[in-house]
Design an enzyme around this catalytic site. Structure first.
Site, mmCIF file in Angstrom:
data_model
loop_
_atom_site.group_PDB
_atom_site.id
_atom_site.type_symbol
_atom_site.label_atom_id
_atom_site.label_comp_id
_atom_site.label_asym_id
_atom_site.label_seq_id
_atom_site.Cartn_x
_atom_site.Cartn_y
_atom_site.Cartn_z
ATOM 1 N N ARG A 1 -8.143 8.232 4.008
ATOM 2 C CA ARG A 1 -9.162 7.257 3.613
ATOM 3 C C ARG A 1 -9.999 6.829 4.807
ATOM 4 O O ARG A 1 -11.249 6.790 4.744
ATOM 5 C CB ARG A 1 -8.485 6.034 2.967
ATOM 6 C CG ARG A 1 -9.399 4.836 2.771
ATOM 7 C CD ARG A 1 -8.606 3.603 2.393
ATOM 8 N NE ARG A 1 -7.638 3.238 3.419
ATOM 9 C CZ ARG A 1 -7.918 2.505 4.492
ATOM 10 N NH1 ARG A 1 -9.143 2.061 4.693
ATOM 11 N NH2 ARG A 1 -6.985 2.216 5.366
ATOM 12 N N ARG A 2 -9.326 6.485 5.916
ATOM 13 C CA ARG A 2 -10.075 6.088 7.119
ATOM 14 C C ARG A 2 -10.862 7.267 7.677
ATOM 15 O O ARG A 2 -12.007 7.103 8.125
ATOM 16 C CB ARG A 2 -9.111 5.550 8.177
ATOM 17 C CG ARG A 2 -8.435 4.247 7.803
ATOM 18 C CD ARG A 2 -7.491 3.778 8.883
ATOM 19 N NE ARG A 2 -6.771 2.567 8.484
ATOM 20 C CZ ARG A 2 -5.457 2.413 8.558
ATOM 21 N NH1 ARG A 2 -4.704 3.391 9.032
ATOM 22 N NH2 ARG A 2 -4.892 1.288 8.167
ATOM 23 N N ARG B 1 0.609 3.871 18.733
ATOM 24 C CA ARG B 1 -0.782 4.261 18.485
ATOM 25 C C ARG B 1 -1.726 3.555 19.458
ATOM 26 O O ARG B 1 -2.669 4.162 19.982
ATOM 27 C CB ARG B 1 -1.169 3.931 17.037
ATOM 28 C CG ARG B 1 -0.390 4.724 16.015
ATOM 29 C CD ARG B 1 -0.937 4.500 14.616
ATOM 30 N NE ARG B 1 -0.030 5.029 13.600
ATOM 31 C CZ ARG B 1 -0.378 5.323 12.367
ATOM 32 N NH1 ARG B 1 -1.631 5.152 11.979
ATOM 33 N NH2 ARG B 1 0.493 5.791 11.499
ATOM 34 N N CYS C 1 -1.202 7.323 -2.507
ATOM 35 C CA CYS C 1 -1.700 6.551 -1.367
ATOM 36 C C CYS C 1 -2.244 7.432 -0.255
ATOM 37 O O CYS C 1 -2.837 6.929 0.694
ATOM 38 C CB CYS C 1 -0.600 5.632 -0.829
ATOM 39 S SG CYS C 1 0.889 6.494 -0.286
ATOM 40 N N LYS D 1 0.815 -1.213 0.000
ATOM 41 C CA LYS D 1 0.000 0.000 0.000
ATOM 42 C C LYS D 1 0.850 1.265 0.000
ATOM 43 O O LYS D 1 0.347 2.347 -0.315
ATOM 44 C CB LYS D 1 -0.955 0.011 1.203
ATOM 45 C CG LYS D 1 -0.307 0.134 2.558
ATOM 46 C CD LYS D 1 -1.343 0.076 3.670
ATOM 47 C CE LYS D 1 -0.718 0.184 5.053
ATOM 48 N NZ LYS D 1 -0.065 1.465 5.280
ATOM 49 N N ASP D 2 2.144 1.165 0.342
ATOM 50 C CA ASP D 2 3.022 2.328 0.349
ATOM 51 C C ASP D 2 3.650 2.610 -1.007
ATOM 52 O O ASP D 2 4.271 3.668 -1.194
ATOM 53 C CB ASP D 2 4.157 2.140 1.374
ATOM 54 C CG ASP D 2 3.663 2.097 2.812
ATOM 55 O OD1 ASP D 2 2.594 2.689 3.083
ATOM 56 O OD2 ASP D 2 4.339 1.481 3.651
ATOM 57 N N ARG E 1 0.126 9.886 14.053
ATOM 58 C CA ARG E 1 1.269 9.213 13.458
ATOM 59 C C ARG E 1 1.924 8.362 14.529
ATOM 60 O O ARG E 1 1.619 8.465 15.709
ATOM 61 C CB ARG E 1 2.298 10.235 12.926
ATOM 62 C CG ARG E 1 1.914 10.974 11.651
ATOM 63 C CD ARG E 1 1.961 10.120 10.408
ATOM 64 N NE ARG E 1 3.200 9.385 10.233
ATOM 65 C CZ ARG E 1 4.318 9.871 9.698
ATOM 66 N NH1 ARG E 1 4.358 11.126 9.289
ATOM 67 N NH2 ARG E 1 5.383 9.106 9.562
#
Length: 330
Positions: free
Chosen positions: A133-134, A157, A244, A85-86, A151
């Site tokens: 996106r989230r 997190r 992305c 995805k990166d 981040r």
């Protein structure tokens, strides 16, 4: 153990320094060791590891991969393992993704206090994510939540919830599984609720295009169904000319020769969203990957036609010259 044919030393595998990256790279290294090869990990620092600004501000596309690609091109390493995805959609000259191993769980997860779910979080609950996106999907589903930019690595997190700084965070389930942290998950978010990032949960094993010996050892690691699924997902980004960091999701599955693709696009601040669900048969296609790419590009074009063209991050990544003239008709 043996060295790679054509190389009189162990295979040098480049990886980011984070715990998740080294775990993922170690998984690929173990697959190669099982084939009788000697592999050494080489730690590489990328811009995404040192710059703590939000990804949307520093330009999320490529910030975790450029240094690894530079190391490949200058011969410092023989292969690199990326979170797919990166990766920017367009492949740079001289490099090739030689393998996409079988995909891990592609879903996002919620880690919340008191075992809460997305539905049971109270109005005003503070939810952290570093993904536009989230953020867009959270606000579309629960506009009453206080979504905050976040981040840091996965354990950091999760700690924001345990420490009471946030009520919940949304993370990629693949990383949670690979780090053995599934006990922290309070809800697995299904694609009907949260469409994942294109390529999420999949790995890309990249090497120099002209390194026939390394390519020959990597290609057996490739999973055809994973390759077809992520090809369709990334083709959506290509048609949208999006990176992305755009508020775009795409998730594909392959079962019994049938490719099913679900997509999402919407503004980070909430509002009108754009979704498509399409299928295509790969079983009789002369070239299944070309068929998967064509479906993704058609779906991305449909999203643009419906209004996704106006979203931030869409239409900002130039297409290669050989696709410019045909992108609206593919």
């Amino acid at each position: 153990m043996t060295t790679t044919p054509g190389i009189d030393r162990p295979l040098l595998l480049g990886t980011r320094r984070s715990e998740l990256a080294t775990t993922q790279s170690g998984h690929v290294a173990d697959m190669l060791r099982a084939r009788g090869l000697e592999v050494e990990l080489v730690l590489v620092t990328t811009e995404g590891d040192t710059n703590r600004a939000p990804l949307s501000r520093i330009g999320g596309t490529g910030v975790f991969v450029s240094a690894l690609r530079d190391a490949l091109l200058d011969g410092s390493i023989d292969l690199a393992v990326h979170s797919l995805k990166d990766l920017p959609v367009e492949q740079p000259a001289g490099l090739v993704v030689a393998a996409t191993p079988s995909r891990e769980d592609s879903r996002d997860v919620l880690v919340a206090r008191d075992g809460l779910t997305l539905e049971s979080l109270p109005a005003g609950a503070r939810v952290g994510t570093g993904s536009p996106r989230r953020e867009a999907q959270l606000r579309a589903t629960r506009p009453d939540l206080d979504v905050r930019e976040l981040r840091g690595n996965v354990p950091t997190r999760i700690a924001t919830v345990a420490d009471g700084e946030l009520d919940a965070v949304v993370l990629a389930g693949a990383g949670i599984r690979r780090l053995g942290l599934t006990d922290a998950v309070t809800q697995w978010l299904e694609p009907t609720d949260m469409v994942c990032a294109p390529g999420q949960g999949a790995l890309a094993v990249e090497c120099r295009a002209d390194d026939a010996a390394v390519r020959a050892h990597l290609e057996p690691l490739d999973d055809p169904d994973t390759r077809a699924a992520v090809t369709a997902e990334r083709a959506v980004l290509g048609a949208l000319e999006a990176g992305c960091s755009a508020p775009v999701g795409a998730f594909a599955t392959v079962a019994d020769g049938e490719l099913a693709l679900r997509t999402f696009a919407g503004p980070r601040e909430g509002g009108e969203t754009f979704r498509e669900e399409v299928t295509a048969s790969l079983a009789d296609a002369p070239d299944p990957l070309s068929a998967a790419e064509a479906l993704g590009r058609r779906t991305g074009t449909a999203l643009r036609t419906r209004g996704a063209d106006a979203l931030p991050g869409v239409g900002e990544v130039p297409q290669p010259a050989d696709r410019q003239s045909s992108k609206e008709t593919e």
